[in-house]
Design a protein around this motif. Structure first.
Motif, PDB file in Angstrom:
ATOM      1  N   SER A   9       0.821  -1.207   0.000  1.00  0.00           N
ATOM      2  CA  SER A   9       0.000   0.000   0.000  1.00  0.00           C
ATOM      3  C   SER A   9       0.858   1.262   0.000  1.00  0.00           C
ATOM      4  O   SER A   9       0.535   2.246  -0.680  1.00  0.00           O
ATOM      5  CB  SER A   9      -0.933   0.003   1.225  1.00  0.00           C
ATOM      6  N   LEU A  10       1.958   1.243   0.751  1.00  0.00           N
ATOM      7  CA  LEU A  10       2.846   2.410   0.776  1.00  0.00           C
ATOM      8  C   LEU A  10       3.437   2.673  -0.605  1.00  0.00           C
ATOM      9  O   LEU A  10       3.511   3.831  -1.055  1.00  0.00           O
ATOM     10  CB  LEU A  10       3.953   2.199   1.801  1.00  0.00           C
ATOM     11  N   TYR A  11       3.863   1.623  -1.280  1.00  0.00           N
ATOM     12  CA  TYR A  11       4.406   1.798  -2.629  1.00  0.00           C
ATOM     13  C   TYR A  11       3.344   2.348  -3.577  1.00  0.00           C
ATOM     14  O   TYR A  11       3.596   3.288  -4.348  1.00  0.00           O
ATOM     15  CB  TYR A  11       4.929   0.463  -3.158  1.00  0.00           C
ATOM     16  N   LEU A  12       2.162   1.764  -3.539  1.00  0.00           N
ATOM     17  CA  LEU A  12       1.104   2.194  -4.457  1.00  0.00           C
ATOM     18  C   LEU A  12       0.680   3.637  -4.197  1.00  0.00           C
ATOM     19  O   LEU A  12       0.476   4.424  -5.140  1.00  0.00           O
ATOM     20  CB  LEU A  12      -0.100   1.258  -4.327  1.00  0.00           C
ATOM     21  N   VAL A  13       0.565   4.020  -2.937  1.00  0.00           N
ATOM     22  CA  VAL A  13       0.137   5.379  -2.608  1.00  0.00           C
ATOM     23  C   VAL A  13       1.169   6.398  -3.064  1.00  0.00           C
ATOM     24  O   VAL A  13       0.837   7.424  -3.687  1.00  0.00           O
ATOM     25  CB  VAL A  13      -0.130   5.498  -1.096  1.00  0.00           C
ATOM     26  N   HIS A  14       2.444   6.137  -2.793  1.00  0.00           N
ATOM     27  CA  HIS A  14       3.481   7.107  -3.133  1.00  0.00           C
ATOM     28  C   HIS A  14       3.707   7.198  -4.643  1.00  0.00           C
ATOM     29  O   HIS A  14       3.876   8.299  -5.193  1.00  0.00           O
ATOM     30  CB  HIS A  14       4.779   6.748  -2.418  1.00  0.00           C
ATOM     31  N   ILE A  15       3.713   6.060  -5.329  1.00  0.00           N
ATOM     32  CA  ILE A  15       3.927   6.087  -6.777  1.00  0.00           C
ATOM     33  C   ILE A  15       2.740   6.740  -7.477  1.00  0.00           C
ATOM     34  O   ILE A  15       2.906   7.569  -8.382  1.00  0.00           O
ATOM     35  CB  ILE A  15       4.169   4.662  -7.310  1.00  0.00           C
ATOM     36  N   THR A  16       1.519   6.394  -7.050  1.00  0.00           N
ATOM     37  CA  THR A  16       0.330   7.012  -7.641  1.00  0.00           C
ATOM     38  C   THR A  16       0.283   8.505  -7.351  1.00  0.00           C
ATOM     39  O   THR A  16      -0.078   9.307  -8.219  1.00  0.00           O
ATOM     40  CB  THR A  16      -0.936   6.325  -7.113  1.00  0.00           C
ATOM     41  N   GLY A  17       0.668   8.891  -6.138  1.00  0.00           N
ATOM     42  CA  GLY A  17       0.680  10.310  -5.798  1.00  0.00           C
ATOM     43  C   GLY A  17       1.643  11.107  -6.661  1.00  0.00           C
ATOM     44  O   GLY A  17       1.302  12.190  -7.154  1.00  0.00           O
TER      45      GLY A  17
END
Length: 396
Positions: free
Chosen positions: A228-236
């Motif tokens: 989730s941390l990877y997805l949130v930061h990359i998407t952001g």
């Protein structure tokens, strides 16, 4: 003797075990359906350069060809003509460079490359990691950790090399001001856009892999947090048009993580080789400090002094105080969380090392005590080693 019935090793079709054993083949068949769209060229489109705005769907081939929109990046914005000098011929040629921006159709492309990531995961597992596991005879714990480090190590290596190539080609390292200069960075080259699509596809594939790899229930929450941390930061970074800053931070983070997983693979082959963990510990702390420094410099100072201020969705500008504070808070919170996990990891390693050293000292100390009791080390007692032990008389 009666004839023994053969055990049916193949699980029932569409059962959980069947899906787990054959998930790579199933996903490959789904991906092949999408690839069929590249085999038909009979459709006529209103704008041949951008298939996103196709309007004629009269034939069956057209319907199949629409599946190809999952494969290629969308939203070609314009074509920039570049005039360059040929060093060999001394002439000049015109080349076109395609710039892209993001949109909702990227979700379909990310889904397709998520399927590709599942297939690549299965190939690496079957043809590389399983063969090494059979030779090394790891325990169940080491087996799962070896597979995790092997998969992530291959991904981090590929992402580091690819990301470093983009940084060099776009001169982001030699010109740090470009991280915030000219914001919003709504237009991306093909490599930049495709890099982010592949990153999102990979980390999305990690969610169904928890089921395919039969991950333990107690390990699933930890895995979901990191995914989730990877997805949130990359998407952001992708949505807020901070793709340049996001690329630099991803390459930096992936390099440190690559060193950790390589060190763990080396440790599994020979437990005496632990130098890599020491180097990783130093670079991990430096990586966190550098991440915070670049984030504060870019978001806190660079964007705060940029020419374009305010929220403008049409232009892709999110340069307002609330967004900047939210981005910095998310980055700082994540770095603090990673440092907290790192400190706990190091403390656990030191405790385990201390316990190992204590267990090694106990047998040596007990041996020395027994030697002193038996008259070794120069002290011989009356009932020591020189006098044989008296035999017990048998009772008649």
């Amino acid at each position: 003797m009666g004839i023994r019935k053969k055990n049916n090793k193949n699980p029932p079709v569409l059962s959980h075990e069947f899906v787990i054993q054959n998930h790579a083949d199933i996903v490959s068949c789904v991906a092949m359906v999408f690839l069929l769209g590249l085999m038909f060229e009979e459709c006529e489109f209103a704008q041949p350069l951008d298939l996103d705005d196709s309007t004629i769907l009269g034939h069956n081939e057209c319907a199949i060809m629409q599946l190809s929109f999952l494969i290629r990046p969308h939203y070609v914005h314009f074509y920039a003509y570049i005039l360059f000098v040929s060093w060999i011929l001394g002439g000049s040629e015109e080349t076109t460079v395609n710039y892209f921006h993001y949109g909702l159709k990227d979700v379909a492309t990310v889904f397709f490359y998520m399927l590709v990531a599942i297939i690549m995961h299965a190939i690496i597992q079957e043809y590389m990691l399983d063969k090494i596991n059979r030779k090394m005879h790891f325990s169940k714990t080491k087996h799962s950790k070896f597979n995790e480090s092997g998969q992530l190590g291959a991904f981090y290596l590929f992402s580091c090399l690819w990301g470093a190539n983009i940084l060099v080609s776009e001169n982001l390292l030699s010109n740090p001001v470009s991280l915030w200069d000219g914001y919003p960075h709504t237009l991306m080259l093909f490599q930049m856009k495709f890099y982010y699509i592949c990153q999102l596809g990979y980390w999305l594939h990690a969610i169904p892999e928890l089921y395919f790899q039969k991950t333990k229930k107690e390990d699933i929450p930890r895995q979901l947090v990191y995914i989730s941390l990877y997805l949130v930061h990359i998407t952001g970074a992708y949505v807020l048009n901070l793709n340049r800053l996001g690329l630099v931070l991803l390459v930096l983070h992936y390099f440190v993580e690559l060193l950790f997983h390589v060190s763990r693979l080396i440790y599994f082959s020979n437990e005496d080789r632990q130098t890599g963990f020491t180097v990783w510990a130093v670079l991990f702390v430096l990586g966190r400090l550098l991440t915070l420094s670049l984030s504060v410099l870019t978001v806190g100072f660079g964007l705060a002094g940029a020419e374009k201020q305010g929220l403008n969705l049409a232009e892709g500008s999110f340069n307002v105080l609330f967004v900047r504070v939210t981005v910095l808070a998310a980055i700082c919170t994540t770095q603090a969380f990673m440092m907290w996990k790192f400190i706990n990891f190091q403390l656990r390693r030191w405790r385990e090392h201390a316990q190992t050293q204590t267990l090694k000292k106990k047998p040596s100390s007990s041996k020395s005590k027994s030697k002193k009791a038996n008259g070794v080390n120069g002290s011989v007692g009356a009932s020591g080693a020189d006098s044989p032990r008296a035999r017990k008389e048998k009772s008649s």
